[in-house]
Each structure stands twice: as structure tokens, then as C-alpha cells.
Design a protein around this motif. Structure first.
Motif, PDB file in Angstrom:
ATOM      1  N   SER A  39       0.523   7.160   3.657  1.00 47.96           N
ATOM      2  CA  SER A  39       0.048   5.928   3.017  1.00 47.96           C
ATOM      3  C   SER A  39      -1.282   5.495   3.606  1.00 47.96           C
ATOM      4  O   SER A  39      -1.493   5.577   4.822  1.00 47.96           O
ATOM      5  N   ASN A  40      -2.156   5.034   2.749  1.00 50.34           N
ATOM      6  CA  ASN A  40      -3.448   4.502   3.183  1.00 50.34           C
ATOM      7  C   ASN A  40      -3.279   3.012   3.455  1.00 50.34           C
ATOM      8  O   ASN A  40      -3.173   2.210   2.520  1.00 50.34           O
ATOM      9  N   ARG A  85      -5.428   9.797  11.177  1.00 56.70           N
ATOM     10  CA  ARG A  85      -6.786   9.298  10.954  1.00 56.70           C
ATOM     11  C   ARG A  85      -7.503   9.029  12.279  1.00 56.70           C
ATOM     12  O   ARG A  85      -8.693   9.283  12.409  1.00 56.70           O
ATOM     13  N   PRO A 135      -4.896  -0.144   4.844  1.00 57.11           N
ATOM     14  CA  PRO A 135      -6.136  -0.788   5.321  1.00 57.11           C
ATOM     15  C   PRO A 135      -5.840  -2.051   6.122  1.00 57.11           C
ATOM     16  O   PRO A 135      -6.272  -3.154   5.778  1.00 57.11           O
ATOM     17  N   TYR A 191       0.813  -1.217   0.000  1.00 63.40           N
ATOM     18  CA  TYR A 191       0.000   0.000   0.000  1.00 63.40           C
ATOM     19  C   TYR A 191       0.851   1.274   0.000  1.00 63.40           C
ATOM     20  O   TYR A 191       0.326   2.365   0.184  1.00 63.40           O
TER      21      TYR A 191
END
Length: 270
Positions: A72-73, A133, A75, A21
Motif C-alpha cells: 500500500s502507498n 521504500r 502518504p 489508502y
């Protein structure tokens, strides 16, 4: 030899799945921000990083140091397979459980469901706010955690400073304190409190001021060190003095010591 070309250093990652990712141009930090870099290119199982920030004399990167990818995302689940395995013991014996790197209300709800399945005991949930986040989603996280009846928030300032930027840390922790006070949720003030004193020597002036500011939280966490008992005593003295001046975000407006000082003024020359 100085100036000689050296082969690039290679390090491993305990969660190699995060490499899927990461994209070129994104920032990467090591060891709580001591070493910073930018991702140059990504290959299967390898990320090439260009180091952009370190001390002029170099920096040592030891084992078990953290890696932050603030751009960076990722998940990734907040609860790993090992976490779920450990919850069986936690649910039966612990008073509280910390949920690290939490960023979604669904992760809080998942933890609540697992705890309810494993035990009838009430185990408090501590939301460890460690990422940008997580900070942005704090209202939703609180609403989910408060449904369990016993919860708290940890301002995990090590990772949080790296994720949000060191220049924003004071503002971010201030907003967390305001929001948690409004929600009547206790706060743990954590990371590097009187660290110089706990590890040996004297605290810096900045650390003493930081410790005084921690009075606005319900709990202060000290790290281990050979002089941690002295650090506890010093912190106790600082907080006892500060409690007369401020209760959380409210000033107590107590009389100042300087107001009781007797001043002897000489008459001005005529």
C-alpha cells in the motif's frame, strides 16, 4: 465447537487514516509477520481481510502489535503531531533521536529544521530503515542526514523483513551495511538478537550465528528480557572472538586455532 462457523474477528487500528489508502488484493501482516492476509474489500472505516498465513493451531493477536501494509502507498507523515510535541524535550536532553519509518529525504530535513529551531545542541539522527521504500531511498536519506554532521542508521529487521520479504532480509541488510560503510555512517543492528536467551533458556544456533554477523555493525541492540544481562555477556564474548576474524566487511586473515594443532599421522601400510 470444532468446525463451527464463527463471526469474523474485529480489531482496531491506532492510525485509522491508513484505511483510506488500502486497496483490495494488497497484502497485510500482523505482529511482525506472524499472521498474514490479503485485503478482500474496503468499506468506509472498515477493511475486510482474508487470513492466508498463520499457525495450524491458530495465533493470538495481542494488544499493541504492529500492522504492515507492504503493497500500500501510505502518504503518512514520518513525524506525527505527538512526535513534534515530544521533540521539545528531546532537543534539550537526548543525545540522539530515531526517525521511524523514514522514506523521504524531505522528512529528514524537516526533523533537522525542528531540532535546530528548538536547541543549539547537536542531536544525532538515527534513520530507522523499516520499509521497502526506506531501503530504496537510503542513498538520498544518507545525503540529507549527513548534512547535520551526526547521524546513523538502524537496520530495523523486524518490520524490514515483513516489508521486503523474509527471504530478502539477508540481502537487504548486506546492502545497507555496504552503503553505510562507504558513507562512513555507523550502523545499529537491531531486532531479535539473542532473543531466546534474553527471554529465557538458551540461544538457538541460528541466533548465535546471527549475533556473530552483527560484528560488522558499530552497535548491536538487545531487547528486554529477564536474562538480558546474560545475553549482554554472551554477545560480548561472541563479538570479541569475531573481531579477531573480521572488521566490518574486511577479513583480518588471522591465524586459525586449528593451524596450531599438532597432528600425529600414522604411516600408511606398505
Amino acid at each position: 465447537m470444532p468446525g463451527a462457523d464463527l463471526p469474523p474477528a474485529v480489531i482496531g487500528c491506532a492510525l485509522p487514516e491508513v484505511l483510506d489508502y488500502v486497496n483490495p488484493g494488497e497484502r497485510i501482516w500482523f505482529d511482525d509477520g506472524k499472521i498474514g492476509g490479503v485485503v478482500d474489500r474496503v468499506e468506509p472505516d472498515t477493511v475486510h481481510v482474508r487470513i492466508t498465513q498463520a499457525r495450524a493451531k491458530g495465533e493470538k493477536l495481542r494488544n499493541d502489535k504492529g500492522i504492515n501494509l507492504p503493497d500500500s502507498n501510505l502518504p503518512l507523515p514520518s513525524l506525527t503531531a505527538k512526535d513534534l510535541e515530544d521533540l521539545a524535550f528531546v532537543a534539550q536532553h537526548a543525545d540522539m533521536v530515531g526517525l521511524s519509518f523514514v522514506s523521504k529525504a524531505a522528512e529528514v530535513e524537516q526533523l533537522q529544521q525542528h531540532l535546530a529551531r528548538l536547541s543549539e545542541r547537536t542531536v544525532a539522527i538515527i534513520l530507522k530503515i523499516e520499509t521497502q521504500r526506506g531501503f530504496e531511498q537510503l542513498p538520498a536519506l544518507l545525503l540529507s542526514a549527513m548534512q547535520a554532521g551526526s547521524c546513523g542508521v538502524m537496520i530495523a529487521r523486524g518490520d524490514l523483513a515483513v516489508e521486503c520479504g523474509f527471504e530478502r532480509l539477508a540481502e537487504v541488510q548486506e546492502e545497507i551495511l555496504w552503503l553505510c560503510e562507504a558513507a562512513h555512517v555507523p550502523v545499529i543492528w537491531a531486532t531479535q538478537v539473542l532473543e531466546s536467551l534474553a527471554s529465557g533458556g538458551l540461544p538457538s544456533r541460528a541466533e548465535v550465528t546471527d549475533a556473530a554477523m552483527s560484528d560488522r555493525a558499530e552497535c548491536v541492540m538487545l531487547n528486554k528480557g529477564p536474562r538480558v544481562m546474560q545475553a549482554v555477556q554472551t554477545l560480548d564474548s561472541i563479538l570479541r572472538r569475531m573481531q579477531a576474524h573480521q572488521r566490518k566487511k574486511s577479513s583480518m586473515l588471522r591465524s586459525l586455532h586449528v593451524a596450531h594443532t599438532t597432528w600425529h599421522l600414522e604411516p600408511a601400510n606398505s
